[in-house]
Design an enzyme around this catalytic site. Sequence first.
Site, mmCIF file in Angstrom:
data_model
loop_
_atom_site.group_PDB
_atom_site.id
_atom_site.type_symbol
_atom_site.label_atom_id
_atom_site.label_comp_id
_atom_site.label_asym_id
_atom_site.label_seq_id
_atom_site.Cartn_x
_atom_site.Cartn_y
_atom_site.Cartn_z
ATOM 1 N N GLU A 147 -6.965 -1.367 -12.282
ATOM 2 C CA GLU A 147 -7.101 -1.307 -10.961
ATOM 3 C C GLU A 147 -6.538 -2.747 -10.168
ATOM 4 O OE1 GLU A 147 -7.817 0.768 -8.389
ATOM 5 O OE2 GLU A 147 -8.789 2.253 -9.177
ATOM 6 N N HIS A 189 -0.654 5.628 -11.032
ATOM 7 C CA HIS A 189 -1.681 6.680 -10.786
ATOM 8 C C HIS A 189 -0.618 7.926 -10.372
ATOM 9 C CE1 HIS A 189 -5.824 8.149 -9.693
ATOM 10 N NE2 HIS A 189 -5.492 8.879 -10.601
ATOM 11 N N ASP A 199 -1.023 5.755 -5.317
ATOM 12 C CA ASP A 199 -1.085 4.402 -5.787
ATOM 13 C C ASP A 199 -0.289 4.335 -7.007
ATOM 14 O OD1 ASP A 199 -3.482 5.863 -6.854
ATOM 15 O OD2 ASP A 199 -3.838 3.940 -7.882
#
Length: 221
Positions: A147, A189, A199
Amino acid sequence: MGATEGSRDTDRRIGRRALLVGGTAAAVGSAVLARDELARLWWRTPGVEKPRVEGAVDFRGARWVAASDANWRRADRPDDYGIDMVVVHVTQGSFASAVKVFQDPGHGAAAHYVVGKDGRITQMIRELDVAYHAGNRSYNERSVGIEHEGFVDRPEDFTDAMYAASARLTAGICARYGIPVDREHIIGHVEVPGTDHTDPGRHWDWDRYMKLVRQAGRASA
């Protein structure tokens, strides 16, 4: 956020899974199926489980903060599931909010790492374990999820420090598992089959990122 509740694995109970596989193997007389499943489950037998060091990290310099165990499942990767992919996410929020939500058992998802705008890296799940981050069980089992702090529609969130730190992290993962440094194995993703996420978005500079990953790999070789 890149990883959300929709990323949850649907089959987390080993007993049920083993029974289903065992029943199928018996019905079709498949010794190969039973053997493969046992190879993945043998280490979970009491007294055999792979040793864990509390607070250990896979990337030097990362800070350990444990995700809720409801947001991942124990594994023995790459021995039970081969790792051949890195999935890039964007948090759609702050660094602190991502860490907090991954500690929430009700969230149902978490990534292995969170990278901040300032380049700091927090590891929340060991690479040997399966994180619920991709929204696709097969991709969860075969990948490491990273992330990145920020929002997909704000290119200023993707700082030099973030790109550099994330590139070093990804280069290390690729080196550890022999993952090719290309866009077939380092993906966003949005590229995971079945996902409804966008994203890291159009502002993520893939050409720059891949160049940095290759440079980091050569520097550490």
